[in-house]
Design a protein around this motif. Sequence first.
Motif, PDB file in Angstrom:
ATOM      1  N   VAL A  72      44.103  59.226   5.609  1.00  0.00           N
ATOM      2  CA  VAL A  72      43.444  57.958   5.381  1.00  0.00           C
ATOM      3  C   VAL A  72      44.471  56.866   5.076  1.00  0.00           C
ATOM      4  N   ASN A  73      45.513  57.202   4.339  1.00  0.00           N
ATOM      5  CA  ASN A  73      46.524  56.202   3.994  1.00  0.00           C
ATOM      6  C   ASN A  73      47.278  55.672   5.212  1.00  0.00           C
ATOM      7  N   SER A  74      47.288  56.420   6.292  1.00  0.00           N
ATOM      8  CA  SER A  74      48.022  55.980   7.474  1.00  0.00           C
ATOM      9  C   SER A  74      47.170  55.109   8.410  1.00  0.00           C
ATOM     10  N   LEU A  75      45.920  54.844   8.025  1.00  0.00           N
ATOM     11  CA  LEU A  75      45.025  54.065   8.879  1.00  0.00           C
ATOM     12  C   LEU A  75      44.995  52.605   8.454  1.00  0.00           C
ATOM     13  N   ASP A  76      44.818  51.744   9.420  1.00  0.00           N
ATOM     14  CA  ASP A  76      44.685  50.317   9.160  1.00  0.00           C
ATOM     15  C   ASP A  76      43.294  49.861   9.573  1.00  0.00           C
ATOM     16  N   GLY A  77      42.612  49.173   8.671  1.00  0.00           N
ATOM     17  CA  GLY A  77      41.369  48.510   9.041  1.00  0.00           C
ATOM     18  C   GLY A  77      41.735  47.214   9.750  1.00  0.00           C
ATOM     19  N   ILE A  78      41.071  46.925  10.851  1.00  0.00           N
ATOM     20  CA  ILE A  78      41.424  45.741  11.635  1.00  0.00           C
ATOM     21  C   ILE A  78      40.180  44.915  11.989  1.00  0.00           C
ATOM     22  N   LYS A  79      40.419  43.656  12.337  1.00  0.00           N
ATOM     23  CA  LYS A  79      39.426  42.772  12.936  1.00  0.00           C
ATOM     24  C   LYS A  79      39.878  42.539  14.367  1.00  0.00           C
ATOM     25  N   TYR A  80      38.924  42.516  15.301  1.00  0.00           N
ATOM     26  CA  TYR A  80      39.294  42.303  16.697  1.00  0.00           C
ATOM     27  C   TYR A  80      38.122  41.718  17.481  1.00  0.00           C
ATOM     28  N   THR A  81      38.419  41.202  18.641  1.00  0.00           N
ATOM     29  CA  THR A  81      37.405  40.832  19.627  1.00  0.00           C
ATOM     30  C   THR A  81      37.725  41.607  20.904  1.00  0.00           C
ATOM     31  N   TRP A  82      36.706  41.861  21.672  1.00  0.00           N
ATOM     32  CA  TRP A  82      36.893  42.640  22.896  1.00  0.00           C
ATOM     33  C   TRP A  82      37.637  41.823  23.950  1.00  0.00           C
ATOM     34  N   ASN A  83      38.584  42.466  24.614  1.00  0.00           N
ATOM     35  CA  ASN A  83      39.295  41.800  25.704  1.00  0.00           C
ATOM     36  C   ASN A  83      38.444  41.829  26.975  1.00  0.00           C
ATOM     37  N   GLU A  84      38.947  41.232  28.030  1.00  0.00           N
ATOM     38  CA  GLU A  84      38.182  41.127  29.276  1.00  0.00           C
ATOM     39  C   GLU A  84      37.806  42.496  29.840  1.00  0.00           C
ATOM     40  N   LEU A  85      38.709  43.453  29.748  1.00  0.00           N
ATOM     41  CA  LEU A  85      38.423  44.783  30.284  1.00  0.00           C
ATOM     42  C   LEU A  85      37.293  45.442  29.503  1.00  0.00           C
ATOM     43  N   GLY A  86      37.330  45.335  28.176  1.00  0.00           N
ATOM     44  CA  GLY A  86      36.264  45.897  27.351  1.00  0.00           C
ATOM     45  C   GLY A  86      34.927  45.232  27.617  1.00  0.00           C
ATOM     46  N   GLN A  87      34.959  43.953  27.869  1.00  0.00           N
ATOM     47  CA  GLN A  87      33.726  43.230  28.185  1.00  0.00           C
ATOM     48  C   GLN A  87      33.172  43.694  29.530  1.00  0.00           C
ATOM     49  N   GLU A  88      34.056  43.804  30.504  1.00  0.00           N
ATOM     50  CA  GLU A  88      33.637  44.180  31.852  1.00  0.00           C
ATOM     51  C   GLU A  88      33.164  45.629  31.929  1.00  0.00           C
ATOM     52  N   LEU A  89      33.955  46.543  31.396  1.00  0.00           N
ATOM     53  CA  LEU A  89      33.643  47.971  31.523  1.00  0.00           C
ATOM     54  C   LEU A  89      32.560  48.447  30.566  1.00  0.00           C
ATOM     55  N   LEU A  90      32.571  47.920  29.352  1.00  0.00           N
ATOM     56  CA  LEU A  90      31.677  48.440  28.320  1.00  0.00           C
ATOM     57  C   LEU A  90      30.548  47.480  27.958  1.00  0.00           C
ATOM     58  N   GLY A  91      30.614  46.268  28.475  1.00  0.00           N
ATOM     59  CA  GLY A  91      29.544  45.312  28.247  1.00  0.00           C
ATOM     60  C   GLY A  91      29.542  44.651  26.886  1.00  0.00           C
ATOM     61  N   TYR A  92      30.666  44.708  26.182  1.00  0.00           N
ATOM     62  CA  TYR A  92      30.751  44.087  24.866  1.00  0.00           C
ATOM     63  C   TYR A  92      31.038  42.597  24.995  1.00  0.00           C
ATOM     64  N   SER A  93      30.687  41.862  23.962  1.00  0.00           N
ATOM     65  CA  SER A  93      30.897  40.425  23.938  1.00  0.00           C
ATOM     66  C   SER A  93      32.161  40.088  23.159  1.00  0.00           C
ATOM     67  N   ALA A  94      32.843  39.038  23.606  1.00  0.00           N
ATOM     68  CA  ALA A  94      34.022  38.562  22.893  1.00  0.00           C
ATOM     69  C   ALA A  94      33.645  37.475  21.895  1.00  0.00           C
ATOM     70  N   ASP A  95      32.360  37.185  21.792  1.00  0.00           N
ATOM     71  CA  ASP A  95      31.895  36.097  20.939  1.00  0.00           C
ATOM     72  C   ASP A  95      31.927  36.414  19.456  1.00  0.00           C
ATOM     73  N   LYS A  96      31.928  37.687  19.106  1.00  0.00           N
ATOM     74  CA  LYS A  96      31.919  38.013  17.681  1.00  0.00           C
ATOM     75  C   LYS A  96      33.106  38.901  17.312  1.00  0.00           C
ATOM     76  N   VAL A  97      33.495  38.774  16.067  1.00  0.00           N
ATOM     77  CA  VAL A  97      34.612  39.565  15.553  1.00  0.00           C
ATOM     78  C   VAL A  97      34.076  40.928  15.134  1.00  0.00           C
ATOM     79  N   GLU A  98      34.757  41.962  15.564  1.00  0.00           N
ATOM     80  CA  GLU A  98      34.401  43.339  15.217  1.00  0.00           C
ATOM     81  C   GLU A  98      35.330  43.830  14.117  1.00  0.00           C
ATOM     82  N   LEU A  99      34.906  44.849  13.396  1.00  0.00           N
ATOM     83  CA  LEU A  99      35.735  45.520  12.393  1.00  0.00           C
ATOM     84  C   LEU A  99      35.879  46.965  12.808  1.00  0.00           C
ATOM     85  N   GLY A 100      37.068  47.524  12.626  1.00  0.00           N
ATOM     86  CA  GLY A 100      37.253  48.909  13.022  1.00  0.00           C
ATOM     87  C   GLY A 100      38.602  49.446  12.614  1.00  0.00           C
ATOM     88  N   VAL A 101      38.961  50.534  13.252  1.00  0.00           N
ATOM     89  CA  VAL A 101      40.267  51.171  13.073  1.00  0.00           C
ATOM     90  C   VAL A 101      40.854  51.400  14.459  1.00  0.00           C
TER      91      VAL A 101
END
Length: 80
Positions: free
Chosen positions: A1-30
Amino acid sequence: VNSLDGIKYTWNELGQELLGYSADKVELGVLAQQIEKQLPELIAMSETGDYKMVAYSRLVAVLIEAVKELSAKVDVLEKK
């Protein structure tokens, strides 16, 4: 767990095209690449093989155990 970073991101064009995600909102993840080093069983590939994805529901069990471990250490320190 100590080696993980929590991040904020938006989907890039490939993620939007292939997975249908929007770049309009900020996501939280690892980062899947960080998870993969320690817990490869929590990683899945997109159908096209272009993205690594984290099985967040399965990550919860790992985080619960980490909290229990930390709680036990705090208990020991509090008794001193």
